[in-house]
Design a protein around this motif. Structure first.
Motif, PDB file in Angstrom:
ATOM      1  N   THR A 149       0.828  -1.212   0.000  1.00 19.59           N
ATOM      2  CA  THR A 149       0.000   0.000   0.000  1.00 19.59           C
ATOM      3  C   THR A 149       0.857   1.254   0.000  1.00 19.59           C
ATOM      4  OG1 THR A 149      -0.049   0.122   2.404  1.00 19.59           O
ATOM      5  CG2 THR A 149      -1.772  -1.187   1.360  1.00 19.59           C
TER       6      THR A 149
ATOM      7  N   ALA B 280       3.593   4.155  -1.424  1.00 25.68           N
ATOM      8  CA  ALA B 280       3.730   4.862  -2.697  1.00 25.68           C
ATOM      9  C   ALA B 280       4.876   4.253  -3.502  1.00 25.68           C
ATOM     10  CB  ALA B 280       4.009   6.335  -2.426  1.00 25.68           C
ATOM     11  N   MET B 281       4.879   4.561  -4.799  1.00 26.58           N
ATOM     12  CA  MET B 281       5.858   3.953  -5.686  1.00 26.58           C
ATOM     13  C   MET B 281       7.289   4.274  -5.259  1.00 26.58           C
ATOM     14  SD  MET B 281       3.760   2.472  -7.585  1.00 26.58           S
ATOM     15  CE  MET B 281       4.754   1.771  -8.904  1.00 26.58           C
TER      16      MET B 281
ATOM     17  N   SER C 244      -5.726  -7.617  -9.113  1.00 28.47           N
ATOM     18  CA  SER C 244      -6.602  -7.993 -10.224  1.00 28.47           C
ATOM     19  C   SER C 244      -5.852  -8.578 -11.406  1.00 28.47           C
ATOM     20  CB  SER C 244      -7.422  -6.788 -10.680  1.00 28.47           C
ATOM     21  OG  SER C 244      -6.582  -5.852 -11.318  1.00 28.47           O
TER      22      SER C 244
ATOM     23  N   HIS D 116      -0.528  -6.796 -14.380  1.00 29.26           N
ATOM     24  CA  HIS D 116      -0.118  -5.424 -14.645  1.00 29.26           C
ATOM     25  C   HIS D 116       0.033  -4.614 -13.366  1.00 29.26           C
ATOM     26  CE1 HIS D 116      -4.526  -5.678 -14.492  1.00 29.26           C
ATOM     27  NE2 HIS D 116      -4.358  -4.662 -13.671  1.00 29.26           N
ATOM     28  N   GLN D 117      -0.501  -5.145 -12.260  1.00 22.89           N
ATOM     29  CA  GLN D 117      -0.662  -4.348 -11.050  1.00 22.89           C
ATOM     30  C   GLN D 117       0.641  -3.782 -10.514  1.00 22.89           C
ATOM     31  OE1 GLN D 117      -3.903  -5.480  -9.314  1.00 22.89           O
ATOM     32  NE2 GLN D 117      -3.902  -3.956  -7.714  1.00 22.89           N
ATOM     33  N   SER D 118       0.625  -2.493 -10.158  1.00 21.14           N
ATOM     34  CA  SER D 118       1.848  -1.845  -9.687  1.00 21.14           C
ATOM     35  C   SER D 118       1.810  -1.573  -8.202  1.00 21.14           C
ATOM     36  CB  SER D 118       2.053  -0.529 -10.412  1.00 21.14           C
ATOM     37  OG  SER D 118       0.948   0.321 -10.205  1.00 21.14           O
ATOM     38  N   LYS D 119       0.624  -1.545  -7.613  1.00 21.79           N
ATOM     39  CA  LYS D 119       0.531  -1.333  -6.173  1.00 21.79           C
ATOM     40  C   LYS D 119      -0.826  -1.815  -5.693  1.00 21.79           C
ATOM     41  CE  LYS D 119      -0.848   2.002  -3.907  1.00 21.79           C
ATOM     42  NZ  LYS D 119      -0.569   2.978  -2.913  1.00 21.79           N
ATOM     43  N   LEU D 120      -0.973  -1.920  -4.389  1.00 14.50           N
ATOM     44  CA  LEU D 120      -2.249  -2.336  -3.827  1.00 14.50           C
ATOM     45  C   LEU D 120      -2.850  -1.171  -3.059  1.00 14.50           C
ATOM     46  CD1 LEU D 120      -1.109  -5.871  -2.729  1.00 14.50           C
ATOM     47  CD2 LEU D 120      -2.684  -5.324  -4.596  1.00 14.50           C
ATOM     48  N   THR D 121      -4.162  -1.111  -3.072  1.00 11.28           N
ATOM     49  CA  THR D 121      -4.817   0.026  -2.452  1.00 11.28           C
ATOM     50  C   THR D 121      -5.502  -0.392  -1.168  1.00 11.28           C
ATOM     51  OG1 THR D 121      -5.112   1.006  -4.609  1.00 11.28           O
ATOM     52  CG2 THR D 121      -6.480   1.869  -2.837  1.00 11.28           C
ATOM     53  N   LEU D 122      -5.234   0.387  -0.141  1.00 10.30           N
ATOM     54  CA  LEU D 122      -5.823   0.128   1.160  1.00 10.30           C
ATOM     55  C   LEU D 122      -7.256   0.618   1.195  1.00 10.30           C
ATOM     56  CD1 LEU D 122      -5.096  -0.490   4.233  1.00 10.30           C
ATOM     57  CD2 LEU D 122      -4.978   1.968   4.447  1.00 10.30           C
TER      58      LEU D 122
ATOM     59  N   ILE E 129     -11.548   1.518  -8.910  1.00  9.44           N
ATOM     60  CA  ILE E 129     -10.563   0.460  -9.135  1.00  9.44           C
ATOM     61  C   ILE E 129     -11.222  -0.837  -9.576  1.00  9.44           C
ATOM     62  CG2 ILE E 129      -8.788  -0.936  -7.963  1.00  9.44           C
ATOM     63  CD1 ILE E 129      -8.121   1.615  -6.346  1.00  9.44           C
TER      64      ILE E 129
ATOM     65  N   GLU F 161      -0.468   2.350 -15.055  1.00 17.44           N
ATOM     66  CA  GLU F 161       0.025   0.986 -15.290  1.00 17.44           C
ATOM     67  C   GLU F 161       0.144   0.706 -16.786  1.00 17.44           C
ATOM     68  OE1 GLU F 161      -1.552  -0.898 -11.062  1.00 17.44           O
ATOM     69  OE2 GLU F 161      -2.791  -1.138 -12.851  1.00 17.44           O
TER      70      GLU F 161
ATOM     71  N   GLU G 183       3.625  -0.275 -18.808  1.00 24.87           N
ATOM     72  CA  GLU G 183       3.833  -1.365 -19.774  1.00 24.87           C
ATOM     73  C   GLU G 183       4.429  -0.841 -21.072  1.00 24.87           C
ATOM     74  OE1 GLU G 183       0.714  -4.239 -19.942  1.00 24.87           O
ATOM     75  OE2 GLU G 183       1.082  -4.682 -17.816  1.00 24.87           O
TER      76      GLU G 183
ATOM     77  N   ASP H  65       3.331   9.037  -7.540  1.00 29.09           N
ATOM     78  CA  ASP H  65       3.854   8.437  -6.309  1.00 29.09           C
ATOM     79  C   ASP H  65       2.818   7.554  -5.628  1.00 29.09           C
ATOM     80  OD1 ASP H  65       6.073   7.951  -4.686  1.00 29.09           O
ATOM     81  OD2 ASP H  65       5.496   9.455  -3.228  1.00 29.09           O
ATOM     82  N   CYS H  66       1.763   8.152  -5.056  1.00 30.42           N
ATOM     83  CA  CYS H  66       0.859   7.333  -4.239  1.00 30.42           C
ATOM     84  C   CYS H  66       0.013   6.371  -5.071  1.00 30.42           C
ATOM     85  CB  CYS H  66      -0.066   8.235  -3.421  1.00 30.42           C
ATOM     86  SG  CYS H  66      -1.390   9.005  -4.376  1.00 30.42           S
TER      87      CYS H  66
ATOM     88  N   HIS I 154      -8.945   4.350 -14.932  1.00 29.39           N
ATOM     89  CA  HIS I 154      -8.704   2.978 -15.378  1.00 29.39           C
ATOM     90  C   HIS I 154      -8.990   2.831 -16.867  1.00 29.39           C
ATOM     91  CE1 HIS I 154      -7.940   2.186 -11.230  1.00 29.39           C
ATOM     92  NE2 HIS I 154      -7.584   0.949 -11.528  1.00 29.39           N
TER      93      HIS I 154
END
Ligand SMILES: Cc1cc2nc3c(=O)[nH]c(=O)nc-3n(C[C@H](O)[C@H](O)[C@H](O)COP(=O)(O)OP(=O)(O)OC[C@H]3O[C@@H](n4cnc5c(N)ncnc54)[C@H](O)[C@@H]3O)c2cc1C
Ligand code: FES
Lengths: 638, 246
Positions: A237, A239-240, A273, A276-282, A385, B35, B39, B57-58, B87
């Motif tokens: 969760t 940030a990148m 999902s 491709h997923q880059s992060k998870l959301t809380l 999302i 995302e 790619e 960032d977030c 999306h």
């Protein structure tokens, strides 16, 4: 070596006041002669830099984002704890202290936690004075809600954007100091080395991320408030840009890393999902105030839409297993319970890695508009999302890496074992033990920043001659050259695999082997796989571009390189800790019904690891934990 | 789905920028816009082309770091949504997307889609705060704040400082951004004391940093990913007029 946390002795309720009195002071007119570097402008760093500037110190504050307002503290949703006892439901400084020690599974220092609980009330006062728009009752009084691991309502919030509002409060306090000339902000910079002179922290080396320039800066003390490291799991969760880099550079200069295996897996995140997923959301824990967790009782029902599963065929597993805390069981417990249900093949959604968080009862009880008022932005985010409307069908959630309780070792003064190097907020290990309770990270960040470092740094600086070492010293040039050559090294590998492919693979190793359930086997496996991956990285990574100008591939490559070393230390710590406690669950150490079993006789200590070089085993130093005000007990939420 | 991208590439602040064409292939409709860019970047890296630089960032729509103009709209077509929360299911297979950086006098381009928004920080530094010294404040519940007022302040405070309002405005004005902070603080008892100085200083700083004035286009409100309302600009103007004689 046995470490000393330098906790004051005497009755716990007097420790902080007495310590404050005992500490040395610096004459107001001398403060401006001291230069302090603050790396990080989140809640801890922002509040710290602003308060130090206000006192008159000469502060330089760094952050990697383009503005100090964007630190990841901004993403905190749910709230911040304080022992105000406004609802008159029996809260007190002692209860907050007790809940935090117990919530941390008896693996934190009493004195630090006491201080945190004591200053919690000042934080709320401070934020209100800054104009933070906390939620209020119709009476005009501040409003509270409950969070996991507590039976009182002590959480203050600003819609679902508490972190944002608190951070903007600190950011504005910082802005005021920038105008006053006491703080210089250096946004879009990344600290890449700690400069040490004769064993003392005296400055940093950093990269200007827009121009690519590498520079050094000296100071009489260096403070790291650089956040957590759970991006070692790749998907989290955070940030990148969140990384262990600043802390790890300090560790490579001799700072001890404490309890790195204490990582928090948050129970309520949106399930993954796809690839491709880059992060998870809380999805904030506050949702568990009104949402009920369940899965179908029967495997056959898992494919059916939730609405077609009758009430008696639903397993409200948290309410069943933990009747007194129910859906508000602490995070580690709720996460493991969700995993258990999915391991039992009763999960829902894609890949069956998900459980329901259902608001139907609450909507029927208090109405959709009240639920919308409480959590509207979270429901909207969920819909963006997943394309699902959580007012009409239950949310699907699954645990995800979220927070690091471990971090750089610090004493009671928030100073690491390196003199002159202080560590605040999520980056240190101090108060959450093996598990952090909801709404207490924001509290810790602001406590460290507003109310601890302004005092304790003075005590240290009182023994330092201001400006005695500056960047004229040869150590600065050396650090600069070393940093440059390590960046060149990354660029010159010119291999075949992208940086992010390595990060993904590391994340998978960590999640599969060092995640929610750890075993001797899985950890041994990780300790083989991580060094192998690291070796491949240094031979086969492909970093495009050059060192000039902005190059986010190069930034990421440096961060992943550090994670590849740090991950091994994390797994080493997890392997050595032959017990289950809080977020660290060793499958070998559990009761018959799957609850964690701690081993207080052998493991009631802080494990502080000294880095000895890549491919060398780190050295363990122990700080024994003493419990004089709370009784060590089995942590039960039943 | 497959899409064609036309992306602004500019190598540094002094460079000459231009639109380059790239193909985004096999994009999952469940992936986010960023995302999708990740790619595309992976492919570019493999073919030895420097990846597209974009700020983020977030990726939760709260830090305000991300943002680019997508087919003429800051943050793209979905209302009240940042680029990171957008999306791909919002687009159709075969669509063409033009991606450009925020364009405004006050926002120099750093590289590709990345701009320098530090001028917004300077506006806050000039007065967007209350002068509350750490520790020297009263008990929180001593000052009652009516709930509607707290809600009003929170509506304003929801601004994430992304700069979409500036990018959307034909005058490159930062009025929505500035007014959100002015309105939040001026409406609360804690911020009232300094309200006059604040509004004067912040508007002067905005002008000095090259932001234009507001001429009621309301493009800012339409582009704002947090739904910050132009009613706060009206509040700013009132506060400004009140402040003048002082
Ligand atoms: C989604 C989410 C929700 C949360 N919700 C809650 C909640 O409701 N309640 C709660 O109490 N806690 C919550 N938490 C936890 C809490 O937000 C964090 O633990 C806390 O904000 C961390 O603050 P910090 O100041 O230590 O670090 P951060 O806010 O992460 O700040 C780190 C700073 O360090 C800088 N930095 C890092 N590395 C470098 C480097 N190498 N060089 C230069 N600068 C660097 C960054 O730029 C940044 O300014 C949540 C966390 C997440 C991720
Ligand atoms: S990346 Fe934070 S708002 Fe988009």
């Amino acid at each position: 070596m046995i470490l000393d946390g330098k906790c004051p002795i005497g009755p716990i309720e007097k420790t902080w006041d007495q310590h404050r009195f005992d500490m040395k002071l610096i004459n107001p007119s001398n403060k401006r002669k001291f230069k302090i570097i603050m790396v990080g402008t989140g809640l801890a760093g922002g509040a710290g830099a602003a308060s130090l500037g206000e006192l008159g110190y000469n502060v330089e504050a760094y952050c990697y984002q383009d503005s100090s307002r964007r630190a990841h503290s901004i993403a905190a949703q749910g709230g911040i704890n304080a022992a105000k006892n406004y609802p008159n439901d029996g809260d007190s400084v002692f209860r907050l202290f007790y809940d935090t020690i117990k919530g941390g599974d008896f693996r934190a220092r009493e004195a630090d936690v006491w201080r945190l609980s004591q200053v919690s009330n000042n934080i709320i006062d401070q934020c209100v004075a800054q104009g933070v728009p906390f939620a209020r009752e119709y009476s005009g009084l501040l409003s509270n809600r409950s969070f996991g691991g507590a039976q009182v309502s002590r959480t203050f919030y600003a819609r679902g954007q508490t972190g944002q509002q608190l951070l903007l409060g600190a950011y504005q306090a910082l802005a005021r100091q920038v105008k006053a000339g006491t703080v210089k902000l250096k946004a879009r910079t990344e600290m890449l080395d700690l400069v040490m002179v004769d064993g003392v922290a005296k400055g940093i080396t950093y990269r200007e991320l827009s121009t690519g320039e590498i520079k050094t800066s000296w100071a009489d003390a260096v403070v790291l408030a650089t956040g957590g490291y759970v991006n070692v799991f790749y998907l989290s969760t955070n940030a990148m840009g969140c990384s262990v880099t600043a802390a790890w550079k300090a560790a490579k200069k001799g700072a001890y890393m404490a309890n790195p295996c204490y990582t928090q897996i948050h129970p309520t995140c949106i399930p993954q999902s796809g690839e491709h997923q880059s992060k998870l959301t809380l999805m904030s824990e506050s949702l568990r105030n009104d949402g009920r967790c369940w899965v179908p009782k029967r495997k056959e029902d898992c494919e059916k839409p939730a609405s077609e599963i009758a009430e008696e065929d639903r397993d409200y597993y948290l309410e069943r297993k933990y009747p007194s805390f129910g859906n508000l069981a602490p995070r580690d417990i709720a996460s493991r319970a969700a995993k258990e249900q999915c391991d039992d093949e009763r999960g829902v959604g894609p890949g069956k890695r998900g459980v329901y968080l259902d608001f139907e009862n609450s909507i029927n009880r208090v109405g959709e508009s009240t639920i919308r008022e409480r959590y509207g932005n979270l429901f909207d985010m969920y819909e963006k999302i997943t394309d699902e409307d959580a007012y009409k069908q239950p949310m699907r959630i699954y645990p995800a890496p979220h927070y690091s309780m471990g971090g750089l070792w610090v004493d009671y003064n928030c100073m690491s074992n390196i003199p002159g190097l202080f560590v605040l907020g999520e980056a240190n290990f101090s108060v959450h033990g093996a598990n952090r309770l909801g709404a207490s990270a924001l509290m810790q960040g602001l406590a460290d920043g507003y109310f601890v470092i302004p005092y304790t740094i003075g005590n240290y600086l009182a023994g330092v001659k201001p400006g005695e070492v500056t960047d004229e010293h040869p150590e600065f040039k050396k650090s600069l050259e070393e940093t440059k050559s390590s960046l060149d090294k990354l660029l010159n590998i010119k291999g075949k695999r992208s940086v992010s492919s390595f990060h993904r693979e590391l994340g998978k190793i960590m999640w599969d082997n060092v995640g929610m359930a750890r075993s001797k086997e899985s950890l041994t496996e990780a300790l083989k796989a991580i060094p192998a991956l690291r070796e491949e990285f240094w031979q086969n990574v492909k970093v495009t571009g050059d060192t000039k100008g902005r190059n986010s591939q190069l930034e990421d490559a440096g961060r992943v390189a550090d994670f590849l070393e740090f991950g091994e230390m994390l797994a080493t710590d997890a392997l050595h800790r032959e017990e289950s406690c809080g977020g660290h669950f060793r499958v070998e150490h559990q009761t018959e019904d799957g609850e964690a079993t701690r081993d207080d006789e052998n493991f009631a200590y802080v494990a502080a690891w000294e880095f000895k070089g890549a491919n060398k085993a780190p050295e363990l130093h122990k700080e024994p934990l003493k419990f004089e005000n709370v009784k060590l007990a089995v942590r039960s939420y039943k | 789905m497959n899409l064609t991208l036309y992306v602004w590439r500019q190598n540094g602040p002094e460079g000459q920028g231009k639109l380059e064409q790239y193909e985004a292939k096999n994009v999952s409709p469940d992936s986010s816009f960023l995302e999708m860019l990740d790619e595309v970047n992976q492919e570019l890296i493999e073919t030895g082309i420097d990846p597209i630089e974009f700020d983020n960032d977030c990726r939760e729509g709260i830090c305000g770091t991300c943002g680019c103009v997508i087919n003429g709209r800051p943050h793209g077509p979905q209302e009240e949504t940042t680029a990171c929360q957008l999306h791909m299911r919002q687009f159709k297979d075969g669509d063409s997307l033009t991606l450009e950086p925020w364009r405004a006098t006050a926002f120099p381009i750093v590289k590709d889609l990345v701009v320098d928004r530090s001028a917004m920080d300077r506006i806050i530094e000039s007065g967007g705060y209350t002068s509350a010294y750490t520790g020297q404040v009263g008990e929180a519940n001593q000052t009652l704040i009516p709930k509607p007022l707290a809600e009003y302040a929170m509506d304003a405070a929801a601004c994430i400082g992304c700069g979409a309002c500036v990018a959307a405005c034909p005058n490159g004005s930062a009025m929505l951004f500035t007014s959100a902070k002015v309105a939040q603080l001026a409406s609360l008892p804690q911020g009232k004391v300094e309200a006059a100085e604040r509004v004067k200083a912040m508007t002067a700083t905005a002008i000095a940093n090259g932001f234009g004035n507001c001429s009621n286009h309301y493009e800012c409100e339409a582009a704002c990913p947090k739904g910050v309302s132009v009613k706060f600009i009206a509040k700013l103007n009132r506060e400004y007029i009140k402040a003048l004689p002082k």
